[in-house]
Design an enzyme around this catalytic site. Structure first.
Site, short mmCIF file in Angstrom:
data_model
loop_
_atom_site.label_atom_id
_atom_site.label_comp_id
_atom_site.label_asym_id
_atom_site.label_seq_id
_atom_site.Cartn_x
_atom_site.Cartn_y
_atom_site.Cartn_z
N ARG A 116 -4.90 -1.36 9.10
CA ARG A 116 -6.04 -2.25 8.86
C ARG A 116 -5.63 -3.36 7.88
O ARG A 116 -4.62 -3.29 7.21
CB ARG A 116 -7.24 -1.47 8.33
CG ARG A 116 -6.94 -0.63 7.09
CD ARG A 116 -8.20 0.11 6.60
NE ARG A 116 -7.87 1.04 5.53
CZ ARG A 116 -7.67 2.34 5.69
NH1 ARG A 116 -7.80 2.87 6.89
NH2 ARG A 116 -7.35 3.11 4.67
N LEU A 117 -6.53 -4.36 7.80
CA LEU A 117 -6.27 -5.54 6.98
C LEU A 117 -6.85 -5.40 5.57
O LEU A 117 -6.41 -6.07 4.64
CB LEU A 117 -6.89 -6.75 7.70
CG LEU A 117 -6.34 -8.14 7.50
CD1 LEU A 117 -4.82 -8.18 7.53
CD2 LEU A 117 -6.90 -9.07 8.57
N GLU A 147 -12.17 -5.04 -3.91
CA GLU A 147 -12.74 -3.69 -3.78
C GLU A 147 -12.03 -2.68 -4.68
O GLU A 147 -12.55 -1.58 -4.92
CB GLU A 147 -12.63 -3.23 -2.31
CG GLU A 147 -13.59 -3.92 -1.35
CD GLU A 147 -13.17 -5.34 -1.00
OE1 GLU A 147 -11.96 -5.61 -0.90
OE2 GLU A 147 -14.06 -6.20 -0.85
N ASN A 148 -10.83 -3.02 -5.15
CA ASN A 148 -10.07 -2.04 -5.95
C ASN A 148 -10.69 -1.77 -7.33
O ASN A 148 -10.30 -0.82 -8.01
CB ASN A 148 -8.60 -2.47 -6.11
CG ASN A 148 -7.78 -2.32 -4.84
OD1 ASN A 148 -6.86 -3.10 -4.58
ND2 ASN A 148 -8.07 -1.31 -4.03
N ARG A 174 2.25 -4.18 6.76
CA ARG A 174 1.54 -3.15 6.00
C ARG A 174 2.26 -1.82 6.10
O ARG A 174 2.29 -1.20 7.16
CB ARG A 174 0.11 -2.97 6.48
CG ARG A 174 -0.62 -1.92 5.60
CD ARG A 174 -2.12 -1.93 5.74
NE ARG A 174 -2.71 -1.18 4.63
CZ ARG A 174 -3.96 -1.27 4.24
NH1 ARG A 174 -4.78 -2.06 4.87
NH2 ARG A 174 -4.40 -0.56 3.22
N ASP A 203 0.82 -1.22 0.00
CA ASP A 203 0.00 0.00 0.00
C ASP A 203 0.86 1.27 0.00
O ASP A 203 1.97 1.26 0.52
CB ASP A 203 -0.92 -0.02 1.24
CG ASP A 203 -2.06 0.97 1.11
OD1 ASP A 203 -2.36 1.41 -0.02
OD2 ASP A 203 -2.66 1.31 2.15
N ASN A 216 1.25 3.33 -2.92
CA ASN A 216 1.77 3.70 -4.25
C ASN A 216 1.23 5.05 -4.71
O ASN A 216 1.95 5.87 -5.27
CB ASN A 216 1.36 2.66 -5.30
CG ASN A 216 1.96 1.30 -5.05
OD1 ASN A 216 2.90 1.18 -4.27
ND2 ASN A 216 1.44 0.28 -5.71
N GLY A 217 -0.07 5.26 -4.50
CA GLY A 217 -0.70 6.50 -4.94
C GLY A 217 -0.10 7.71 -4.24
O GLY A 217 0.23 8.72 -4.87
N ARG A 218 0.09 7.58 -2.92
CA ARG A 218 0.66 8.70 -2.16
C ARG A 218 2.12 8.94 -2.54
O ARG A 218 2.59 10.08 -2.56
CB ARG A 218 0.52 8.43 -0.65
CG ARG A 218 -0.86 8.78 -0.13
CD ARG A 218 -1.14 8.17 1.21
NE ARG A 218 -1.45 6.74 1.06
CZ ARG A 218 -1.58 5.91 2.09
NH1 ARG A 218 -1.40 6.35 3.32
NH2 ARG A 218 -1.88 4.65 1.88
C1 IPE Z 1 -5.26 -2.69 0.09
O1 IPE Z 1 -5.00 -1.34 -0.11
C2 IPE Z 1 -5.20 -3.43 -1.20
C3 IPE Z 1 -3.88 -3.55 -1.80
C4 IPE Z 1 -2.77 -3.05 -1.34
C5 IPE Z 1 -3.83 -4.32 -3.01
P1 IPE Z 1 -6.17 -0.28 -0.32
O2 IPE Z 1 -5.49 1.02 -0.57
O3 IPE Z 1 -7.11 -0.76 -1.35
O4 IPE Z 1 -6.90 -0.32 1.08
P2 IPE Z 1 -7.83 0.76 1.79
O5 IPE Z 1 -8.89 1.16 0.78
O6 IPE Z 1 -6.97 1.92 2.17
O7 IPE Z 1 -8.38 0.06 2.99
C1 IPE Z 2 -1.67 0.13 -3.26
O1 IPE Z 2 -1.40 1.49 -3.33
C2 IPE Z 2 -1.90 -0.49 -4.61
C3 IPE Z 2 -3.26 -0.97 -4.82
C4 IPE Z 2 -4.24 -0.91 -3.96
C5 IPE Z 2 -3.54 -1.57 -6.11
P1 IPE Z 2 -2.58 2.54 -3.36
O2 IPE Z 2 -2.92 2.81 -4.78
O3 IPE Z 2 -3.71 2.12 -2.50
O4 IPE Z 2 -1.85 3.80 -2.74
P2 IPE Z 2 -2.49 4.87 -1.77
O5 IPE Z 2 -3.03 4.13 -0.59
O6 IPE Z 2 -3.57 5.57 -2.54
O7 IPE Z 2 -1.35 5.77 -1.43
MG MG Z 3 -4.12 2.41 -0.53
#
Ligand code: IPE
Ligand code: IPE
Ligand code: MG
Length: 245
Positions: A199-200, A73-74, A193, A26, A28-30
């Site tokens: 969280r899970l 959920e993604n 994590r 988790d 990557n986006g940030r």
């Molecule tokens: C969990 O991360 C799923 C993966 C890393 C693949 P999310 O970014 O989807 O989780 P939430 O939405 O913050 O709980």
């Molecule tokens: C995890 O990184 C990758 C996936 C859930 C596919 P995120 O994309 O959730 O990154 P944040 O949480 O927005 O930073």
């Molecule tokens: Mg995330």
């Protein structure tokens, strides 16, 4: 207990290592946002780091590693982001032997049927081609959800009961576990994590019933082998009681 002695005597590593480590990849986006880049650049960097950490786990002798790459959920995310992640997934599974070598078994956790037929075939072929490899098992959770997995197993058992092959009283935890995607690997010992979330997020809810949890604020693309070492040292100092004293 699911522990084993490490393969190499790397100076910083503890004597006792987890047999199964699960990573929630988790942040990557940030990571991308901090640099003013589109989110998909973060996913590309996260995928590179997946390769580095998978390789490193193999080098230090970890037997089972699971990576959460994409949850059930993604799919809620914008289509271009989802497409970019699936594209990366395609690239990385084709290339898998180049970064983890020949001796690793690869398994996919989650419902494959949602993917294009050619991608499903690549996944199934990779599982088949690597099924006799024993140095390490690498599990990739993609279109995976813990609740979805529990429902999936429940449906199989309900069907068997309806067909008269099984009585409800025959169902045990071990039997239930033997229908999970993870049936060939031990339960999770250490769940890691990054990114500061505590969280899970629907990952391995059955298999992590007695896992030790390690959280860090480091974002996944920056989660280095040194960060992993900190988690392993921390894990080695935990007292696991499994309900005992
Ligand atoms: C969990 O991360 C799923 C993966 C890393 C693949 P999310 O970014 O989807 O989780 P939430 O939405 O913050 O709980
Ligand atoms: C995890 O990184 C990758 C996936 C859930 C596919 P995120 O994309 O959730 O990154 P944040 O949480 O927005 O930073
Ligand atoms: Mg995330």
């Amino acid at each position: 207990m699911a522990l084993f002695k490490k393969k190499k005597t790397d100076s910083g590593l503890p004597e006792i290592l987890p047999e199964h480590i699960a990573f929630i990849m988790d942040g990557n986006g940030r990571w991308a946002k901090k640099r003013g880049l589109p989110r998909k650049f973060g996913h590309r960097e996260g995928a590179k780091n997946f390769r580095r950490i998978a390789r490193h786990c193999k080098d230090i002798g970890i037997k089972n590693i699971t990576f959460y790459a994409f949850s059930t959920e993604n799919w809620k995310r914008p289509k271009d982001e989802v497409d970019a992640i699936i594209e990366l997934f395609r690239e990385y599974i084709v290339d898998v032997r180049n970064y983890i070598g020949e001796e690793v078994r690869v398994l996919f956790l989650g419902d494959k049927s949602i993917f294009d037929a050619d991608l499903q075939k690549k996944m199934i072929d990779l599982e088949e081609d690597t099924k006799d490899n024993h140095e390490m098992t690498m599990l990739l959770a993609i279109n995976y959800g813990g609740r979805d997995e529990v429902v999936h197993v429940s449906k199989i058992l309900a069907q068997k009961a309806a067909d008269g092959e099984l009585k409800p009283e025959d169902i045990t935890e071990d039997m239930f576990g033997s229908y999970l995607y993870t049936k060939d690997v031990p339960d999770v010992d250490l769940m890691i994590r990054p990114s500061g979330e505590l969280r899970l997020s629907n990952f391995l809810i059955w298999q992590s019933a007695y896992a030790e949890f390690y959280f860090t604020d480091v974002l996944w693309p920056d989660f280095s082998p040194e960060e992993l070492e900190k988690a392993l040292v921390n894990f080695a100092g935990r007292s696991r009681r499994f309900g005992g004293v």
